[in-house]
Design a protein around this motif. Sequence first.
Motif, PDB file in Angstrom:
ATOM      1  N   ALA A  55      25.548  -4.929 -30.045  1.00 44.07           N
ATOM      2  CA  ALA A  55      25.263  -6.366 -30.089  1.00 44.07           C
ATOM      3  C   ALA A  55      26.482  -7.182 -29.699  1.00 44.07           C
ATOM      4  N   GLN A  56      27.685  -6.632 -29.866  1.00 45.05           N
ATOM      5  CA  GLN A  56      28.897  -7.333 -29.467  1.00 45.05           C
ATOM      6  C   GLN A  56      29.323  -6.943 -28.055  1.00 45.05           C
ATOM      7  N   ASP A  79      27.031  -8.436 -25.370  1.00 46.29           N
ATOM      8  CA  ASP A  79      26.862  -9.888 -25.364  1.00 46.29           C
ATOM      9  C   ASP A  79      27.729 -10.477 -24.249  1.00 46.29           C
ATOM     10  N   ARG A 123      28.746 -13.359 -23.693  1.00 44.57           N
ATOM     11  CA  ARG A 123      29.730 -14.325 -24.177  1.00 44.57           C
ATOM     12  C   ARG A 123      31.040 -13.651 -24.543  1.00 44.57           C
ATOM     13  N   SER A 152      26.216  -7.815 -38.403  1.00 43.37           N
ATOM     14  CA  SER A 152      26.492  -7.483 -37.003  1.00 43.37           C
ATOM     15  C   SER A 152      25.413  -6.636 -36.358  1.00 43.37           C
ATOM     16  N   PRO A 173      19.021  -7.868 -36.470  1.00 40.92           N
ATOM     17  CA  PRO A 173      18.524  -8.785 -35.447  1.00 40.92           C
ATOM     18  C   PRO A 173      18.424 -10.202 -35.982  1.00 40.92           C
ATOM     19  N   THR A 206      20.868 -12.244 -36.911  1.00 42.77           N
ATOM     20  CA  THR A 206      22.169 -12.672 -37.417  1.00 42.77           C
ATOM     21  C   THR A 206      23.318 -12.212 -36.519  1.00 42.77           C
ATOM     22  N   ALA A 207      23.127 -11.123 -35.758  1.00 47.10           N
ATOM     23  CA  ALA A 207      24.205 -10.634 -34.896  1.00 47.10           C
ATOM     24  C   ALA A 207      24.573 -11.672 -33.841  1.00 47.10           C
ATOM     25  N   SER A 208      23.579 -12.321 -33.270  1.00 43.06           N
ATOM     26  CA  SER A 208      23.850 -13.353 -32.260  1.00 43.06           C
ATOM     27  C   SER A 208      24.563 -14.552 -32.874  1.00 43.06           C
ATOM     28  N   ILE A 209      24.201 -14.891 -34.108  1.00 43.22           N
ATOM     29  CA  ILE A 209      24.869 -16.007 -34.789  1.00 43.22           C
ATOM     30  C   ILE A 209      26.344 -15.683 -35.008  1.00 43.22           C
ATOM     31  N   ASN A 215      28.217 -13.642 -33.264  1.00 47.08           N
ATOM     32  CA  ASN A 215      28.913 -13.688 -31.973  1.00 47.08           C
ATOM     33  C   ASN A 215      29.181 -15.126 -31.534  1.00 47.08           C
ATOM     34  N   GLN A 216      28.200 -15.994 -31.726  1.00 45.74           N
ATOM     35  CA  GLN A 216      28.367 -17.384 -31.318  1.00 45.74           C
ATOM     36  C   GLN A 216      29.480 -18.071 -32.108  1.00 45.74           C
TER      37      GLN A 216
END
Length: 460
Positions: free
Chosen positions: A51-52, A55, A57, A269, A272, A274-277, A279-280
């Motif tokens: 997920a990291q 990404d 970003r 991390s 699904p 919360t991992a994107s949150i 990273n953001q």
Amino acid sequence: MPFVDIISDDDYASLYYITNTPFCNVGGFDPEKPTVCILPPTFLDSSWLDAQLDDPRLDSEYNIIAFDLPRCSGKSECRPNGRHDNWTDAADLAFAARALALPPMHILAFEGIGTNAALRFATLFPEMCLSLALCNVPPSTELMWIYTAYSELVQTWCFADDLEAYEHVTNEAVSFTLGPNTSTALRDELIAYWEVTMHPQRRQRVIEQANLVMNRTPLPTSAHQYITQPVLMIHGEANESAPRKYAERLAQDLKAIFYPVKGGGGYLSITPGTASIVNQVFVKFLSRLPKARSDRPEHITSVQERMQEALNVLESITGNTHLSSRNPMSPLSFSCLADGVVRTQTEQLANYRKGQTLAFCPLNPLTQRPLRRYSERPLDDWFDGNNESKSSFAVGTRYHEPTTTRTDRPLPLPQSDPILPDEGRLRRGTFSPNSVEKQVIKGSMAKVVSSQPSLQKLFL
């Protein structure tokens, strides 16, 4: 292979790492981009950081390196030792950074073992750390009810006799760490990973990781003055095993930015949503910091001299006057465990090694893969006489999902305070393999039944 070997007179470890470069080496780092070092969650490894790493970003703007830390996790290898603690993990990371000639890095650490290692790394090696991002920081020591739960989980985990027993305890571990509402797919993946990497035939590695969680020493408040880097703390509001109030206290001491994730629990991390949150928030945090390059560093001091300086700092923090006289080229020299804890952990490792090669293994002997998915297990509902359970079986099918009933609702977790560092009975009597006694009843069944006292019926 991407390994860093750390060898000394009394120790050996080989740390595995991955990067986001095409050939998975640090030689492919772009000097124009900052470098991010990721420490995986407790009881997981770098393979759970997709997920990291995937990404854009992070992948497109930063050089990323992730270690299988601690040394007894993932593909990393080590010689088991009772002196291993979180300060040892920090020293391992420093040795690896010097061996790979890594530039100063932004540290992103997840859960208990990772965050404790990151804090100690920033304390002893501030020139190697640009910033800290800590996700789900636990209390200084475990809560009493968590300590008890870990004791039971690890004991059953390491000495499971069959697949059903092992699947049961790993399922309990998923609910304990991520919560009872974990999706079926994620639950299956976690249990399959543990079956492959942490089965009873590798129980020495399991107990060594568990000891890092259970027998850790609190970070002294005198160490906070050495952490001068910008700090971000991300915490799940629904994380009952690591209550928010303890993370907020540390955030105040470190003057850190505190970001709560609404509805987030453990392992943000990999969950699904919360991992994107995470990273953001992390990317926004880094965007506010001065942009750093990733040029090859030129060190003024040798590795031995730098590690000796770190030992001197650790001596002033802990007050242990024997630290500076230890071998600076051994990561175990940084251990701050009491002699009694070291003795007990050494005995545990020796006891858990006995019969380890003959222990139960939940893998197919030919493919070395799990025999089945946890969700595809046959449910043992034959003992339940209610009609609802009987009707849940579909005609012509062998496996089925459990039916959600009123009894499946999660109960509220108990509340307790962290254990005290000087509680010898709790901190030294951890996970004895002989703590569970099995009662063997001999004789004919008729004689055994007749000798048992009459049972009273209980109505719920």
